[in-house]
Write a protein that holds these residues in place. Structure first.
Motif, PDB file in Angstrom:
ATOM      1  N   ARG A  38       0.839  -1.192   0.000  1.00 52.48           N
ATOM      2  CA  ARG A  38       0.000   0.000   0.000  1.00 52.48           C
ATOM      3  C   ARG A  38       0.876   1.244   0.000  1.00 52.48           C
ATOM      4  O   ARG A  38       2.023   1.214   0.457  1.00 52.48           O
ATOM      5  CB  ARG A  38      -0.950   0.005   1.187  1.00 52.48           C
ATOM      6  CG  ARG A  38      -0.279   0.136   2.557  1.00 52.48           C
ATOM      7  CD  ARG A  38      -1.324  -0.004   3.660  1.00 52.48           C
ATOM      8  NE  ARG A  38      -0.731   0.098   4.991  1.00 52.48           N
ATOM      9  CZ  ARG A  38      -1.393  -0.123   6.122  1.00 52.48           C
ATOM     10  NH1 ARG A  38      -2.680  -0.468   6.085  1.00 52.48           N
ATOM     11  NH2 ARG A  38      -0.782  -0.006   7.276  1.00 52.48           N
ATOM     12  N   GLN A  39       0.303   2.298  -0.521  1.00 52.81           N
ATOM     13  CA  GLN A  39       0.997   3.577  -0.537  1.00 52.81           C
ATOM     14  C   GLN A  39      -0.016   4.680  -0.294  1.00 52.81           C
ATOM     15  O   GLN A  39      -0.980   4.824  -1.046  1.00 52.81           O
ATOM     16  CB  GLN A  39       1.731   3.803  -1.856  1.00 52.81           C
ATOM     17  CG  GLN A  39       2.610   5.042  -1.837  1.00 52.81           C
ATOM     18  CD  GLN A  39       3.566   5.099  -3.009  1.00 52.81           C
ATOM     19  OE1 GLN A  39       3.364   4.457  -4.038  1.00 52.81           O
ATOM     20  NE2 GLN A  39       4.640   5.851  -2.850  1.00 52.81           N
ATOM     21  N   ARG A  45       5.861   3.421  -0.264  1.00 51.66           N
ATOM     22  CA  ARG A  45       5.125   2.173  -0.374  1.00 51.66           C
ATOM     23  C   ARG A  45       5.605   1.197   0.692  1.00 51.66           C
ATOM     24  O   ARG A  45       6.804   1.102   0.956  1.00 51.66           O
ATOM     25  CB  ARG A  45       5.341   1.567  -1.762  1.00 51.66           C
ATOM     26  CG  ARG A  45       4.540   0.306  -2.033  1.00 51.66           C
ATOM     27  CD  ARG A  45       4.808  -0.182  -3.437  1.00 51.66           C
ATOM     28  NE  ARG A  45       6.189  -0.603  -3.603  1.00 51.66           N
ATOM     29  CZ  ARG A  45       6.767  -0.806  -4.781  1.00 51.66           C
ATOM     30  NH1 ARG A  45       6.079  -0.582  -5.891  1.00 51.66           N
ATOM     31  NH2 ARG A  45       8.018  -1.216  -4.858  1.00 51.66           N
TER      32      ARG A  45
END
Length: 124
Positions: A38-39, A45
């Protein structure tokens, strides 16, 4: 050509749940390490969870006990069940595959195929 397509993102209130899926096409992911990343805006990230060819799983500390990663090799699909969501879980979620290192007991982190991402937004 390998394609990874995520789905299942959306908006939810804190404490809610979402289930993400990542369907692979063009190549089997059986035997490959798969991962969720996820970022968030302005942040790097991060790896959220991974699952090896033998279904050994790892999680980043912030999601342990709340998220569950799983795979269905027959469907060429990776899943991420997210419970007890928090606003800090808000991010674009990506799935990834390491197709060059198959049948390792543990993931080695060399992901070379990535999906386009699905947005998860958790409101307080």
């Amino acid at each position: 050509q390998v394609q990874l397509v995520e789905s299942g993102g959306g908006s939810v209130q804190a404490g809610g749940s979402l289930s993400l899926s990542c369907e692979a096409s063009g190549y089997t992911v059986n035997g490959a390490c798969m991962g969720w990343f996820r970022q968030a805006p302005g942040k790097e990230r991060e790896e959220v969870a991974s699952i090896s060819a033998y279904s050994r799983t790892t999680y980043t500390d912030s999601v342990k006990g709340r998220f569950t990663v799983s795979r269905d090799n027959a469907k060429n699909t990776l899943y991420l069940q997210m419970n007890s969501l928090k606003p800090e879980d808000t991010a674009m979620y990506y799935c990834a595959a390491d197709l060059n290192n198959r049948w390792f007991s543990y993931c080695v982190g060399q992901f070379d195929y990535w999906g386009q991402g699905t947005q998860v937004t958790v409101s307080s």
